[in-house]
Enzyme design. Structure first.
Site, short mmCIF file in Angstrom:
data_model
loop_
_atom_site.label_atom_id
_atom_site.label_comp_id
_atom_site.label_asym_id
_atom_site.label_seq_id
_atom_site.Cartn_x
_atom_site.Cartn_y
_atom_site.Cartn_z
CE1 TYR A 119 0.87 4.61 3.19
CE2 TYR A 119 -0.86 3.30 4.22
CZ TYR A 119 0.25 3.39 3.39
OH TYR A 119 0.72 2.26 2.77
CD GLU A 207 2.17 3.42 -0.12
OE1 GLU A 207 2.98 3.65 -1.03
OE2 GLU A 207 2.50 2.92 0.97
#
Lengths: 401, 296
Positions: A119, A207
């Site tokens: 991530y 993101e």
């Protein structure tokens, strides 16, 4: 302003970030053609992803029962079949609400072989007013969940905005993610590219979830952004004409788009008490007061600091288009504005829209006595209130009646 | 004595020739504020309303007139530059009224002015008012866009992220015969020049401030940080209110900074932190003055 995944990936690619090959499309035939090309290039799998501004696409269910907004396909015929099933169809995900979202666009991309998932995000750290890079060894899952269950997996890096991200910082971050050997360099390059995308595009959030190590059929590994989400600072669009054009009005509530044309800040909610307020803080506080006295606000609506007659009229028209609305509360603190001018605006708007619903008006401020008289003499059956609390109580009672 | 502004503080206006800046300059002059200069590049030598001289730049305006504070009404794309110019000119106080400055610009400004002697208030704020003692609080110093007449000179400090909600609190105080030392709108942007805590520290040190009202809203954690400091250090009664209990997560509620993201910045968390710090939190926005009066 939110972007679609395919738009986010275009911006990332422009800043040197590796993304799986692919293209957006709006018809099943286009989808098949893109897939044929990818298969011809040697891809074994092609992934088909609906492009909507909502998370949970993979687990979403279409209104006709078709399951999933993300599909791995082995043939271009399968791509065509699934694209046909999804385009124009409405999907409900955990984030769309029951109404769901109609699918207009698909992304057809290579279905890469994924070796590992991470991530990566860049955002503003509001405590320090500096850019913050957040990375996690656990990718492909909800970062808030990781923060709760395994906070040690998350690495944070503060960036000096005047210096920008330094190469050694990006390398350290890549290493902290567990990358080794050559992947440290490609990882650091990708992290730097993601940071540059955030900074140069005036993003409020970038993101990458998941960020993946992918393996090509010949066994070479590289690191790529397999999914991406970007939000842009709407106040900076004047210097990004190309990004401004990426706005997709299909993804915004119709009434909110309409409101923005009049410089009104409107957000539709699920209750039945509409409110028109000047100032964002007061508008939120008015919603809270409605809730406090047992009602449910139908909307957030800031008519702006000056609350002109045109704006008040447009505001009435917009809240009246919401069929759930049972009563309306106007709460204006007329600081500089003359309350009488506002009262005249309210009367004109109520007349122009042939208002039938109960209307509670609370006016305070400059020349308020004349304003209240204008309302009283208007012939409209409106209900006056002296304080916000009184106004909220009255409007909640009217909505329940 | 008040904080940030005294009734005789000399003020200059950047963007004085714009319609918004001009209108509020006029209102400040009527309030009795010492507006001594305007700045609009290229318009040096002109005057505003035949009384206020206009200069090309902030440094010369300050040098010629002795202004120590500035109000910025410059349009968003040019506002960051205006702030940096005012800081570079060594002003003590810069109040940025402008709404809609890109976040990236403010990140740069904030980093660039760290360590300078200038205090920045705003952007996207209603400004700062130190009420005067004449009728309708005239004779005070008003920088920004707040209505002057709602104020009353006194000893309550008000600090808030919202404009009209500040007026609401000030008006409640005035109607209850509680005057204000200074009212500070710190603005609704995610990168503010000053935080609640910065202003509360000033109020805590101000001998003429007896009690404080702190108004916050969803987004960020500035209220929690202020509450923590208040619990350990503040020797004055503090009342408060947080707007946005009913705001849906992930949506920007009018102010650029008013957004619950990733489960952070909720009204519940802020109210809990404030109550834990002994702050008297108003249940509804109608009870802000009342919440303070209970603990004065």
């Amino acid at each position: 302003m939110n972007l679609h995944e395919y738009q986010a990936k275009q911006l990332l690619a422009r800043h040197g970030v590796e993304v799986p090959g692919g293209q957006p499309c709006t018809t099943a035939n286009e989808a098949r053609a893109i897939a044929e090309k990818l298969f011809a290039e040697g891809q074994e799998m092609v992934v088909l992803k609906i492009q909507i501004h909502s998370g949970g696409r993979g687990k979403g269910v279409f209104k006709d029962g078709f399951k999933g907004g993300v599909h791995l396909c082995k043939s271009s015929e399968d791509v065509h079949k699934k694209a046909k099933a999804m385009l124009g169809n409405t999907i409900v995900t955990k984030q769309t609400g029951e109404a769901g979202r109609q699918v207009h666009t698909l992304l057809v991309a290579s279905g890469e072989k994924i070796v590992d998932e991470f991530y990566l995000a860049v955002l503003l750290d509001r405590e320090t007013s500096q850019p913050l890079i957040m990375a996690s060894r656990e990718g492909g899952v909800d970062i808030e969940e990781v923060a709760e269950t395994n906070p040690d997996a998350i690495v944070k890096l503060q960036v000096d905005p005047l210096l920008g991200l330094q190469p050694y910082q990006a390398r350290n971050l890549a290493k902290a993610l567990g990358l080794g050997g050559k992947l440290i360099h490609s990882g650091a390059k990708l992290i730097a590219g993601v940071y540059r995308t955030w900074w140069e595009c005036d993003a409020t959030m970038v993101e990458i979830n998941p960020l993946c190590i992918i393996e090509s059929p010949n066994g070479t590994q590289k690191i790529a952004a397999v999914d991406a989400k970007i939000s842009i600072d709407g106040n900076a669009l004047h210097r990004h004409k190309d990004i401004a054009e990426m706005r997709d009005l299909n993804e915004e509530a119709e009434l909110e788009v309409e409101a923005s044309k009049f410089d009104l800040n409107y957000i539709k909610l699920d209750g039945n008490v509409a409110c028109l307020v000047n100032g964002a803080g007061l508008a939120m506080a008015t919603m809270d007061a409605i809730k406090h006295y047992g009602g449910e606000p139908a909307n957030f609506l800031d008519v702006g600091g000056s609350a002109s007659t045109e704006q008040v009229t447009a505001a009435f028209q917009i809240v009246l288009k919401d069929p759930n609305v049972k009563a309306i509360l106007v709460n204006i603190f007329g600081g500089i504005m003359n309350c009488n001018t506002i009262a005249e605006g309210v009367v004109a708007a109520a007349q122009a829209t042939q208002l039938k619903l109960p209307l509670v008006v609370r006016l305070e401020g400059n020349n308020v006595v004349a304003g209240r008289k204008t309302l009283a003499d208007s012939g409209l059956t409106l209900i006056g209130a002296d304080s916000m609390a009184e106004a909220a109580q009255k409007v909640v009672a009217e909505a329940a009646a | 004595m008040a904080i940030l502004l005294k009734p005789d503080t000399k003020v200059l206006i950047q963007g004085i020739t714009g319609s918004f800046g001009g209108r509020h300059t006029q209102l400040s002059l009527e309030y009795g504020t010492q507006v001594v200069a305007g700045v609009t590049p290229g318009k040096a030598g002109q005057t505003f309303e035949d009384t206020v001289p206009i200069f090309d730049g902030v440094a010369e305006a300050a040098r010629e007139t002795g202004a120590t504070a500035s109000a910025i009404f410059v349009p968003p794309p040019f506002a960051a530059d205006a702030i940096l110019e005012a800081v570079d000119a060594g002003l003590e106080l810069v109040v940025a009224i402008t709404e809609g400055i890109p976040v990236r610009d403010m990140i740069e400004v904030k980093a660039a002015i760290t360590g300078s002697a200038t205090r920045l208030i705003g952007p996207n704020c209603p400004g700062v008012v130190t009420p005067g003692t004449d009728e309708d609080s005239h004779g005070g110093c008003r920088i920004g866009i707040a209505p002057g007449y709602i104020h009353k000179a006194g000893d309550i400090g008000v600090v808030s992220r919202s404009g009209t909600l500040t007026y609401e609190a000030v008006w409640q105080l005035t109607c209850n015969d509680l005057g204000q030392s200074t009212c500070v709108g710190i603005g609704g942007d995610p990168v503010p020049g000053s935080t609640h805590l910065d202003i509360i520290k000033l109020f805590n040190d101000d001998p003429d401030t007896r009690g404080i009202i702190m108004i916050g809203e969803i987004g960020g954690s500035a209220e929690e940080e202020a509450a923590e400091w208040i619990k350990a250090n503040c020797n004055k009664p503090v009342a408060g209110f947080i707007a946005g209990t009913t705001a849906p997560p992930g949506r920007r509620m009018g102010h650029a900074g008013a957004i619950i993201s990733g489960g952070k910045g909720t009204a519940e968390a802020k109210i809990a932190a404030m109550e834990a710090a002994g702050i008297s939190v108003a249940e509804t926005p109608s009870q802000m003055a009342e919440a303070l009066m209970k603990i004065l």
